[in-house]
Design a protein around this motif. Structure first.
Motif, PDB file in Angstrom:
ATOM      1  N   GLN A   1       0.896  -1.110  -0.090  1.00 41.96           N
ATOM      2  CA  GLN A   1       0.205  -0.217  -0.087  1.00 41.96           C
ATOM      3  C   GLN A   1       0.891   1.389   0.024  1.00 41.96           C
ATOM      4  O   GLN A   1       0.394   2.423  -0.460  1.00 41.96           O
ATOM      5  CB  GLN A   1      -0.753  -0.271   0.902  1.00 41.96           C
ATOM      6  CG  GLN A   1      -1.888  -0.834   1.429  1.00 41.96           C
ATOM      7  CD  GLN A   1      -3.434  -0.835   1.672  1.00 41.96           C
ATOM      8  OE1 GLN A   1      -4.255  -0.900   1.399  1.00 41.96           O
ATOM      9  NE2 GLN A   1      -3.589  -0.455   3.361  1.00 41.96           N
ATOM     10  N   LEU A   2       2.122   1.110   0.798  1.00 40.22           N
ATOM     11  CA  LEU A   2       3.202   2.581   0.590  1.00 40.22           C
ATOM     12  C   LEU A   2       3.182   2.699  -0.658  1.00 40.22           C
ATOM     13  O   LEU A   2       3.112   3.465  -1.364  1.00 40.22           O
ATOM     14  CB  LEU A   2       4.216   1.776   1.371  1.00 40.22           C
ATOM     15  CG  LEU A   2       5.374   3.221   1.125  1.00 40.22           C
ATOM     16  CD1 LEU A   2       4.760   4.469   1.686  1.00 40.22           C
ATOM     17  CD2 LEU A   2       6.085   2.184   2.871  1.00 40.22           C
ATOM     18  N   ALA A   3       3.859   1.357  -1.032  1.00 38.65           N
ATOM     19  CA  ALA A   3       4.570   1.149  -2.439  1.00 38.65           C
ATOM     20  C   ALA A   3       2.972   2.225  -4.007  1.00 38.65           C
ATOM     21  O   ALA A   3       3.223   3.095  -4.698  1.00 38.65           O
ATOM     22  CB  ALA A   3       5.029   0.154  -2.952  1.00 38.65           C
ATOM     23  N   ARG A   4       2.424   1.409  -3.214  1.00 42.64           N
ATOM     24  CA  ARG A   4       0.956   2.079  -3.862  1.00 42.64           C
ATOM     25  C   ARG A   4       0.706   3.436  -4.386  1.00 42.64           C
ATOM     26  O   ARG A   4       0.277   3.958  -5.228  1.00 42.64           O
ATOM     27  CB  ARG A   4      -0.280   0.572  -4.223  1.00 42.64           C
ATOM     28  CG  ARG A   4      -1.132   1.270  -5.083  1.00 42.64           C
ATOM     29  CD  ARG A   4      -0.723   0.926  -6.400  1.00 42.64           C
ATOM     30  NE  ARG A   4      -2.357   1.074  -7.202  1.00 42.64           N
ATOM     31  CZ  ARG A   4      -2.252   2.380  -8.049  1.00 42.64           C
ATOM     32  NH1 ARG A   4      -1.757   3.012  -7.222  1.00 42.64           N
ATOM     33  NH2 ARG A   4      -3.797   2.575  -8.338  1.00 42.64           N
ATOM     34  N   ALA A   5       1.411   4.371  -3.196  1.00 43.40           N
ATOM     35  CA  ALA A   5       0.829   5.652  -2.904  1.00 43.40           C
ATOM     36  C   ALA A   5       2.270   6.198  -4.056  1.00 43.40           C
ATOM     37  O   ALA A   5       2.129   7.211  -4.307  1.00 43.40           O
ATOM     38  CB  ALA A   5       0.600   5.716  -1.549  1.00 43.40           C
ATOM     39  N   VAL A   6       3.445   5.673  -3.354  1.00 46.85           N
ATOM     40  CA  VAL A   6       4.230   6.608  -3.824  1.00 46.85           C
ATOM     41  C   VAL A   6       4.688   6.137  -5.343  1.00 46.85           C
ATOM     42  O   VAL A   6       4.825   7.804  -5.724  1.00 46.85           O
ATOM     43  CB  VAL A   6       5.981   6.198  -3.075  1.00 46.85           C
ATOM     44  CG1 VAL A   6       7.243   6.160  -3.588  1.00 46.85           C
ATOM     45  CG2 VAL A   6       5.352   6.360  -1.568  1.00 46.85           C
ATOM     46  N   GLU A   7       4.850   5.138  -6.237  1.00 40.40           N
ATOM     47  CA  GLU A   7       5.099   5.090  -7.327  1.00 40.40           C
ATOM     48  C   GLU A   7       4.008   5.879  -8.269  1.00 40.40           C
ATOM     49  O   GLU A   7       5.124   6.315  -9.260  1.00 40.40           O
ATOM     50  CB  GLU A   7       4.852   3.764  -7.605  1.00 40.40           C
ATOM     51  CG  GLU A   7       4.962   2.833  -9.139  1.00 40.40           C
ATOM     52  CD  GLU A   7       3.907   3.468 -10.205  1.00 40.40           C
ATOM     53  OE1 GLU A   7       4.404   3.585 -10.929  1.00 40.40           O
ATOM     54  OE2 GLU A   7       2.527   3.439  -9.925  1.00 40.40           O
ATOM     55  N   PRO A   8       3.277   5.629  -8.295  1.00 40.63           N
ATOM     56  CA  PRO A   8       2.163   7.254  -8.785  1.00 40.63           C
ATOM     57  C   PRO A   8       2.970   8.144  -8.693  1.00 40.63           C
ATOM     58  O   PRO A   8       2.987   8.994 -10.313  1.00 40.63           O
ATOM     59  CB  PRO A   8       0.791   6.758  -9.001  1.00 40.63           C
ATOM     60  CG  PRO A   8       0.779   6.602  -7.391  1.00 40.63           C
ATOM     61  CD  PRO A   8       2.055   5.032  -7.602  1.00 40.63           C
ATOM     62  N   HIS A   9       3.243   8.515  -8.035  1.00 43.89           N
ATOM     63  CA  HIS A   9       3.520   9.857  -6.882  1.00 43.89           C
ATOM     64  C   HIS A   9       5.447  10.533  -8.547  1.00 43.89           C
ATOM     65  O   HIS A   9       5.281  11.468  -8.959  1.00 43.89           O
ATOM     66  CB  HIS A   9       4.158  10.713  -6.555  1.00 43.89           C
ATOM     67  CG  HIS A   9       4.107  11.606  -5.533  1.00 43.89           C
ATOM     68  ND1 HIS A   9       3.261  13.448  -6.307  1.00 43.89           N
ATOM     69  CD2 HIS A   9       5.667  12.083  -4.871  1.00 43.89           C
ATOM     70  CE1 HIS A   9       4.630  14.142  -5.605  1.00 43.89           C
ATOM     71  NE2 HIS A   9       5.943  13.171  -5.629  1.00 43.89           N
ATOM     72  N   LEU A  10       6.125   9.732  -8.092  1.00 46.34           N
ATOM     73  CA  LEU A  10       7.272   9.773  -8.726  1.00 46.34           C
ATOM     74  C   LEU A  10       6.859   9.487 -10.287  1.00 46.34           C
ATOM     75  O   LEU A  10       7.570  10.240 -11.204  1.00 46.34           O
ATOM     76  CB  LEU A  10       8.019   8.456  -8.177  1.00 46.34           C
ATOM     77  CG  LEU A  10       8.899   8.405  -6.362  1.00 46.34           C
ATOM     78  CD1 LEU A  10       9.135   7.089  -6.605  1.00 46.34           C
ATOM     79  CD2 LEU A  10       9.855   9.626  -6.080  1.00 46.34           C
ATOM     80  N   ASP A  11       5.585   8.824 -10.381  1.00 43.85           N
ATOM     81  CA  ASP A  11       5.397   9.000 -12.626  1.00 43.85           C
ATOM     82  C   ASP A  11       5.707   9.427 -12.814  1.00 43.85           C
ATOM     83  O   ASP A  11       5.867  10.791 -13.650  1.00 43.85           O
ATOM     84  CB  ASP A  11       5.049   7.512 -11.871  1.00 43.85           C
ATOM     85  CG  ASP A  11       4.675   6.809 -13.631  1.00 43.85           C
ATOM     86  OD1 ASP A  11       5.555   6.746 -15.047  1.00 43.85           O
ATOM     87  OD2 ASP A  11       3.050   6.895 -14.367  1.00 43.85           O
ATOM     88  N   ALA A  12       4.447  10.775 -11.971  1.00 48.27           N
ATOM     89  CA  ALA A  12       3.800  11.682 -12.890  1.00 48.27           C
ATOM     90  C   ALA A  12       4.807  12.897 -11.809  1.00 48.27           C
ATOM     91  O   ALA A  12       5.253  13.165 -13.691  1.00 48.27           O
ATOM     92  CB  ALA A  12       2.328  12.335 -11.207  1.00 48.27           C
ATOM     93  N   LEU A  13       6.093  13.019 -11.414  1.00 53.76           N
ATOM     94  CA  LEU A  13       7.318  13.707 -11.366  1.00 53.76           C
ATOM     95  C   LEU A  13       8.035  13.300 -12.871  1.00 53.76           C
ATOM     96  O   LEU A  13       8.602  14.759 -13.551  1.00 53.76           O
ATOM     97  CB  LEU A  13       8.099  14.184 -10.136  1.00 53.76           C
ATOM     98  CG  LEU A  13       7.048  14.436  -9.326  1.00 53.76           C
ATOM     99  CD1 LEU A  13       8.110  14.337  -7.886  1.00 53.76           C
ATOM    100  CD2 LEU A  13       6.321  15.975  -8.906  1.00 53.76           C
ATOM    101  N   ALA A  14       8.575  12.394 -12.689  1.00 49.85           N
ATOM    102  CA  ALA A  14       8.839  11.743 -13.971  1.00 49.85           C
ATOM    103  C   ALA A  14       8.867  12.604 -15.422  1.00 49.85           C
ATOM    104  O   ALA A  14       9.116  13.165 -16.509  1.00 49.85           O
ATOM    105  CB  ALA A  14       9.070  10.285 -14.547  1.00 49.85           C
ATOM    106  N   ILE A  15       7.117  12.247 -15.505  1.00 49.42           N
ATOM    107  CA  ILE A  15       6.325  12.509 -16.762  1.00 49.42           C
ATOM    108  C   ILE A  15       6.273  14.044 -16.830  1.00 49.42           C
ATOM    109  O   ILE A  15       7.104  14.727 -18.031  1.00 49.42           O
ATOM    110  CB  ILE A  15       5.076  12.505 -16.467  1.00 49.42           C
ATOM    111  CG1 ILE A  15       4.506  10.443 -17.134  1.00 49.42           C
ATOM    112  CG2 ILE A  15       4.529  12.811 -17.820  1.00 49.42           C
ATOM    113  CD1 ILE A  15       3.035  10.355 -16.454  1.00 49.42           C
ATOM    114  N   LEU A  16       6.198  14.805 -15.403  1.00 50.97           N
ATOM    115  CA  LEU A  16       6.426  16.619 -16.041  1.00 50.97           C
ATOM    116  C   LEU A  16       8.065  17.053 -16.642  1.00 50.97           C
ATOM    117  O   LEU A  16       7.989  17.589 -16.934  1.00 50.97           O
ATOM    118  CB  LEU A  16       5.503  17.212 -14.331  1.00 50.97           C
ATOM    119  CG  LEU A  16       4.239  17.009 -14.201  1.00 50.97           C
ATOM    120  CD1 LEU A  16       4.097  17.329 -12.778  1.00 50.97           C
ATOM    121  CD2 LEU A  16       3.548  17.702 -14.948  1.00 50.97           C
ATOM    122  N   ASP A  17       8.817  16.056 -15.571  1.00 54.56           N
ATOM    123  CA  ASP A  17      10.431  16.486 -16.016  1.00 54.56           C
ATOM    124  C   ASP A  17      10.903  16.136 -17.404  1.00 54.56           C
ATOM    125  O   ASP A  17      11.164  17.228 -17.985  1.00 54.56           O
ATOM    126  CB  ASP A  17      11.455  15.319 -15.173  1.00 54.56           C
ATOM    127  CG  ASP A  17      11.285  16.369 -13.683  1.00 54.56           C
ATOM    128  OD1 ASP A  17      10.289  17.269 -13.173  1.00 54.56           O
ATOM    129  OD2 ASP A  17      12.088  15.614 -12.753  1.00 54.56           O
TER     130      ASP A  17
END
Length: 348
Positions: A72-88
């Protein structure tokens, strides 16, 4: 035991400041603490590696480490990091302290559309399957710009014109129970385009994000394997040792596949259809390995820990549900079709 999950055998566990923050957080975060999970996501955002930036293995090790501790922790963090990578990748930024999701799913009877308005865009309609929408500050959402093409847009989930539908009695998961997916209703909300129409799916980063999810699956399997390797009560018998050997086999294959993919991504040697094929291949190998670990843990340990060990029982249920994001036989068929059309690496 160091909680870090390396993708290289016998590697010295890294201790960069952001990695130490992960270790410290894992010692205090409790299951279901979504506020704490998203605070960690926001803290990791500026420091965590981006895919294809030279430290992809470190990123996927981070995701695997979170998954081994709590899916559940990973499921919360992974899309956040993915979104930041997309924005970058798009040359855009994110507000300090913001927390992000990526909402790209479609569903029957739900449609989100986008129309130009001045220098920006206005979104209208319904977006289904928005995980943690009630807890996040922002999201990247796909919306239809015409009858055939979708664009990607940055949306303030707390801004005017955005309403999160509440979870009702139809949400009854036994795995990942706190990662609630709801629809969002959007009524004339302003949004910012991220890349051009169709860019989100065309870019190689879409494939790298899919492999990042597989790294979380791998971590979830490692977490279960650790439980099998330390049985409570009676020691493992011969059958238990057989399953421990099978688990070693499965995890070794998954780890090697992820490590090789990380090296290829950082080397910039795959793109286009080869990037998509790599992602499908890696996800399929890791999913099969994780399903093998699930089966071996259940066969070796029996029903006792499923009713007497809350963390183990949750790990089983979480991983089963998370793996269903994999398209299973459909992905294998797509991989085979691509091999037929473009030639497989092993047939050249």
């Amino acid at each position: 035991m160091d909680p870090w999950v390396p993708l290289a055998p016998h590697a010295v566990a890294p201790h960069e400041p952001w990695q130490q923050r992960v270790r410290d957080a894992l010692g205090t975060l409790k299951r279901g603490d979504l506020v704490g999970h998203l605070e960690l996501a926001a803290a990791l955002g500026p420091a965590a590696p981006r895919p294809a930036g030279g430290a992809t293995r470190g990123l996927w090790e981070l995701l695997a480490t979170l998954g081994a501790h709590d899916l559940q922790l990973a499921r919360a963090v992974e899309p956040h990091l993915d979104a930041l990578a997309i924005l970058d990748e798009a040359g855009s930024g994110a507000p300090t302290g913001s927390t992000w999701g990526v909402f790209a799913a479609e569903g029957p009877g739900a449609r989100l559309t986008a129309r130009p308005a001045g220098e920006g865009w206005v979104l209208e309609g319904t977006k289904p399957w928005c995980s943690l929408a009630a807890h996040l500050s922002h999201a990247l959402v796909t919306a239809w710009v015409d009858d055939e093409t979708r664009g990607l847009f940055a949306l303030d989930l707390r801004g005017p014109g955005v309403r999160t539908a509440g979870a009702d009695g139809s949400w009854v998961p036994r795995g990942l129970p706190d990662i609630v997916s709801t629809a969002i209703e959007v009524d004339g909300a302003g949004a910012t385009a991220v890349g051009g129409p169709g860019w989100y799916l065309r870019r190689d980063g879409f494939a790298w994000g899919g492999i990042g999810v597989a790294a979380v699956w791998y971590g979830g399997a490692v977490g279960l394997a650790r439980r099998l390797a330390r049985p409570a009560g009676r020691p493992l018998d011969q059958v238990g040792h057989l399953h421990l050997g099978l688990v070693d086999q499965h995890l070794t294959a998954a780890r090697a596949t992820l490590a090789e993919a990380a090296a290829l991504v950082d080397a910039g040697t795959v793109s286009g259809h080869e990037a998509a094929a790599l992602a499908t291949r890696v996800r399929s190998v890791v999913a099969a390995a994780a399903e093998g670990v699930l089966a071996s843990c259940e066969h070796a340990l029996g029903p006792g820990p499923q009713v007497g060990d809350a963390a183990y029982a949750a790990g089983l249920a979480d991983l089963r549900l998370y793996l269903r994001q994999h398209h299973a036989e459909r992905d294998l068929a797509a991989l085979g079709r691509g091999s037929d059309e473009h030639g497989a690496w092993w047939s050249r």
